[in-house]
Write an enzyme that holds these catalytic residues in place. Structure first.
Site, PDB file in Angstrom:
ATOM      1  N   GLU A 197      -4.061  31.842  13.898  1.00 15.60           N
ATOM      2  CA  GLU A 197      -5.063  31.831  12.833  1.00 15.60           C
ATOM      3  C   GLU A 197      -6.325  32.601  13.177  1.00 15.60           C
ATOM      4  O   GLU A 197      -7.055  33.031  12.271  1.00 15.60           O
ATOM      5  CB  GLU A 197      -5.438  30.384  12.472  1.00 15.60           C
ATOM      6  CG  GLU A 197      -4.327  29.605  11.808  1.00 15.60           C
ATOM      7  CD  GLU A 197      -4.811  28.318  11.161  1.00 15.60           C
ATOM      8  OE1 GLU A 197      -6.013  27.998  11.286  1.00 15.60           O
ATOM      9  OE2 GLU A 197      -3.992  27.630  10.547  1.00 15.60           O
ATOM     10  N   GLU A 224      -3.360  31.965   4.305  1.00 17.52           N
ATOM     11  CA  GLU A 224      -3.819  32.423   5.614  1.00 17.52           C
ATOM     12  C   GLU A 224      -4.026  33.930   5.659  1.00 17.52           C
ATOM     13  O   GLU A 224      -4.761  34.435   6.515  1.00 17.52           O
ATOM     14  CB  GLU A 224      -2.829  31.993   6.702  1.00 17.52           C
ATOM     15  CG  GLU A 224      -2.803  30.491   6.948  1.00 17.52           C
ATOM     16  CD  GLU A 224      -1.888  30.098   8.091  1.00 17.52           C
ATOM     17  OE1 GLU A 224      -1.193  31.002   8.615  1.00 17.52           O
ATOM     18  OE2 GLU A 224      -1.861  28.915   8.456  1.00 17.52           O
ATOM     19  N   ARG A 277       0.847  -1.190   0.000  1.00 18.10           N
ATOM     20  CA  ARG A 277       0.000   0.000   0.000  1.00 18.10           C
ATOM     21  C   ARG A 277       0.893   1.253   0.000  1.00 18.10           C
ATOM     22  O   ARG A 277       1.977   1.251   0.585  1.00 18.10           O
ATOM     23  CB  ARG A 277      -0.911   0.039   1.223  1.00 18.10           C
ATOM     24  CG  ARG A 277      -1.950  -1.078   1.258  1.00 18.10           C
ATOM     25  CD  ARG A 277      -3.037  -0.871   0.220  1.00 18.10           C
ATOM     26  NE  ARG A 277      -4.070  -1.907   0.300  1.00 18.10           N
ATOM     27  CZ  ARG A 277      -4.082  -3.006  -0.433  1.00 18.10           C
ATOM     28  NH1 ARG A 277      -3.094  -3.222  -1.312  1.00 18.10           N
ATOM     29  NH2 ARG A 277      -5.066  -3.886  -0.314  1.00 18.10           N
TER      30      ARG A 277
END
Length: 227
Positions: free
Chosen positions: A109, A157, A49
């Protein structure tokens, strides 16, 4: 009289398998892609995987005294959309405490701090293709960061917009298909469920987080071949 069926506790569990080989097939600016070969049991066939190796992240649902939650709108290039989200940040600083990282991201933020923290939910955002583990906190007792101390946001941002939204309105936006961010959707719905118990069912902010990659044990039964 028929017996009532037994109730099985629903809980994910650690399940390490025999890892035969691991290699990095792509090194990116933010995260890498690994290719690993493993078996499900000692006599099983080998399975290969590829997945994103992710450092994990924290996200924060800030809530004020009016039970409004803080949402931020930010552009996300892979989906070409401005999404309503909650403050989120990578755990890419070695040794940084999870709550400290969350507090830093909330200030950077959203320009707010909080004095009360609880764990709201722990998630794997895309466990079939990424190792990303996300812890979502509920942050209460919020205070604005003074203007002169605020973080200078750059790139996507720099376009962030903030909105304080009543919790029920946020729930309606999730159920109405108007909020698509998985962290925001999970946080809003978890907060609505926690509200029913007065938030008393939430875990302390420093609760163990064994699902984060930094907390994992070693793979059983070596050796592991590295390409």
């Amino acid at each position: 009289m028929e017996e009532e069926p037994r109730t099985t506790a629903v809980a994910d569990r650690q399940s390490p398998r025999r890892l035969l080989e691991t290699s990095t097939v792509f090194e990116g600016k933010v995260w890498d892609v690994l290719r690993e070969t493993f078996t499900l049991n000692d006599n099983g066939e080998s399975i290969t995987r590829e997945f994103i190796q992710h450092p994990g992240a924290v996200a924060i649902l800030a809530m004020d005294e009016k039970e409004r939650v803080l949402l931020i709108r930010q552009y996300r290039h892979p989906v070409r959309m401005d999404l309503w989200e909650i403050p989120t940040g990578l755990l890419d600083m070695d040794g940084e405490d999870f709550v400290d990282a969350a507090a830093r991201e909330l200030a950077e933020e959203a320009d707010v701090t909080a004095d009360t923290w609880h764990v709201l939910a722990d998630l794997f955002l895309s466990p079939g293709s990424s190792s990303e583990a996300l812890r979502i906190y509920l942050a209460q007792g919020v205070t604005e960061v003074p203007h002169e101390e605020r973080h200078t946001r750059t790139h996507e941002e720099a376009e962030i917009e903030l909105a304080w939204v009543p919790l029920q309105d946020a729930v309606d936006a999730v159920l109405g298909g108007r909020i698509h961010s998985p962290s925001a959707a999970a946080a809003v719905l978890a907060a609505a469920a926690a509200k029913l118990a007065g938030y008393s069912s939430l875990r302390p902010a420093d609760s163990p987080w064994p699902e984060h990659p930094s907390q994992h044990g070693t793979w059983p039964s070596g050796p592991v071949l590295r390409a």
